[in-house]
Design a protein around this motif. Structure first.
Motif, PDB file in Angstrom:
ATOM      1  N   LEU A  54       0.833  -1.202   0.000  1.00 38.99           N
ATOM      2  CA  LEU A  54       0.000   0.000   0.000  1.00 38.99           C
ATOM      3  C   LEU A  54       0.868   1.253   0.000  1.00 38.99           C
ATOM      4  O   LEU A  54       0.564   2.239  -0.692  1.00 38.99           O
ATOM      5  N   ASP A  55       1.954   1.216   0.739  1.00 41.56           N
ATOM      6  CA  ASP A  55       2.864   2.372   0.769  1.00 41.56           C
ATOM      7  C   ASP A  55       3.433   2.628  -0.625  1.00 41.56           C
ATOM      8  O   ASP A  55       3.494   3.775  -1.080  1.00 41.56           O
ATOM      9  N   HIS A  56       3.825   1.560  -1.325  1.00 45.83           N
ATOM     10  CA  HIS A  56       4.352   1.729  -2.690  1.00 45.83           C
ATOM     11  C   HIS A  56       3.268   2.262  -3.632  1.00 45.83           C
ATOM     12  O   HIS A  56       3.541   3.136  -4.469  1.00 45.83           O
ATOM     13  N   ILE A  57       2.058   1.731  -3.506  1.00 43.87           N
ATOM     14  CA  ILE A  57       0.963   2.183  -4.369  1.00 43.87           C
ATOM     15  C   ILE A  57       0.718   3.672  -4.180  1.00 43.87           C
ATOM     16  O   ILE A  57       0.572   4.430  -5.147  1.00 43.87           O
ATOM     17  N   GLY A 117       2.333   4.890  -7.316  1.00 44.45           N
ATOM     18  CA  GLY A 117       1.265   4.574  -8.244  1.00 44.45           C
ATOM     19  C   GLY A 117       1.144   3.081  -8.458  1.00 44.45           C
ATOM     20  O   GLY A 117       2.121   2.331  -8.287  1.00 44.45           O
ATOM     21  N   PRO A 118      -0.045   2.593  -8.837  1.00 46.96           N
ATOM     22  CA  PRO A 118      -0.279   1.154  -8.978  1.00 46.96           C
ATOM     23  C   PRO A 118       0.633   0.475  -9.991  1.00 46.96           C
ATOM     24  O   PRO A 118       1.072  -0.654  -9.773  1.00 46.96           O
ATOM     25  N   GLN A 119       0.911   1.141 -11.106  1.00 45.03           N
ATOM     26  CA  GLN A 119       1.712   0.495 -12.155  1.00 45.03           C
ATOM     27  C   GLN A 119       3.129   0.205 -11.683  1.00 45.03           C
ATOM     28  O   GLN A 119       3.648  -0.903 -11.849  1.00 45.03           O
ATOM     29  N   VAL A 120       3.764   1.185 -11.067  1.00 50.97           N
ATOM     30  CA  VAL A 120       5.135   0.992 -10.587  1.00 50.97           C
ATOM     31  C   VAL A 120       5.168  -0.007  -9.441  1.00 50.97           C
ATOM     32  O   VAL A 120       6.091  -0.814  -9.319  1.00 50.97           O
ATOM     33  N   ALA A 121       4.147   0.004  -8.595  1.00 52.02           N
ATOM     34  CA  ALA A 121       4.125  -0.871  -7.414  1.00 52.02           C
ATOM     35  C   ALA A 121       3.844  -2.330  -7.758  1.00 52.02           C
ATOM     36  O   ALA A 121       4.110  -3.223  -6.950  1.00 52.02           O
TER      37      ALA A 121
END
Length: 286
Positions: A213-216, A220-224
């Protein structure tokens, strides 16, 4: 500008405290549940009203902080009174002000929806957490700018919505919040079949979920995105589909993973995701 509340549940209780501590002038509360209205009035230094009519007469802005399904019934009662110059406000994320208060303009009222984009779970604590939260507003009347400036002055982040976008807005909130509970329960159940108790499953999943969730939120969802779909690992996806016990769970996995394929293709346009897509299409139809 004086503010009164119809309904003293979690939202009305919390929003009233948020307003009161921000120095906004409030009249008080009316509720069928007199004890809750009395408690909310005591917490905000206001009064409990014995009737709807008394609250309407005393208040310039009237917040209907009742369940969504009760807004229409309460509004029909309000139509019996003189609403000239009054502001009718609701806090539903799903419906627009005009949908909630049809014909209110002909009665001389202004109408607004003011939705805190925040899960109000504890009425004694949540009001403190509203500072910094998004408040999404829309409506018809001369005080829309006033509400935007006032809420911002209380520390909220304010976003104006087009009235026709309310359903899409609320669907977005639901996917990000409520549907997460369904996905988490699927994970807990699968770990349960491997011998985990629910507390153990949640403890095991917590670092994974928090980190993702922290990465999202930061990238953003694509990179995460990571995992078998992103890698184009059709054999692992096939194992997942085969081990899911219920048809609806397989369809959920396949539908969500199909959306992940779209993200993965944008992230890695050189990768062939057709084998994964074929598996997921078959999984969603079984």
């Amino acid at each position: 500008m004086t503010i009164g509340f119809i309904g003293a549940g979690k939202v009305g209780f919390s929003l009233g405290q948020f307003f009161a501590h921000g120095g906004l002038p409030m009249t008080g509360y009316y509720s069928r549940h007199r004890d809750s209205a009395q408690e909310a009035a005591e917490r905000t230094g206001t009064r409990q009203f014995a009737s709807l009519e008394a609250l309407v007469r005393a208040s310039d802005a009237i917040f209907l902080t009742v369940p969504d399904g009760a807004i229409s019934a309460v509004y029909e009662k309000l139509r019996q009174f003189d609403l000239t110059g009054k502001q009718l406000c609701h806090c539903s994320g799903a419906i627009s002000a005009q949908e909630a208060f049809p014909g209110a303009e002909e009665l001389g009222a202004e109408l607004y929806s003011i939705h805190p984009l925040f899960p109000v779970s504890d009425k004694y604590v949540a009001w403190r957490e509203l500072t910094g939260a998004f408040f999404c507003i829309e409506g018809v009347g001369t005080h829309l700018d006033w509400w935007a400036e006032t809420l911002a002055g209380l520390g909220a982040q304010v976003r104006r919505l087009p009235s026709e976008g309310k359903a899409r807005y609320h669907a977005a909130c639901t996917v990000a919040s409520n549907l997460m509970c369904a996905l988490a329960q699927v994970s807990v159940d699968l770990l349960g079949s491997c011998g985990f108790s629910q507390p153990e499953a949640l403890a095991a999943l917590a670092p994974l979920m928090r980190a993702n969730l922290d990465h999202i939120l930061h990238e953003g969802p694509q990179v995460a995105l990571t995992g078998p779909v992103e890698r184009g690992d059709a054999s692992t996806v096939a194992r997942h589909l085969a081990c899911l016990p219920e048809e609806r769970t397989r369809r959920l996995y396949a539908a969500a993973s199909g959306l992940l394929v779209d993200l993965a293709q944008k992230k890695h346009p050189e990768t062939d995701y057709q084998p994964v897509k074929t598996l997921l299409e078959e999984g969603s139809s079984t």
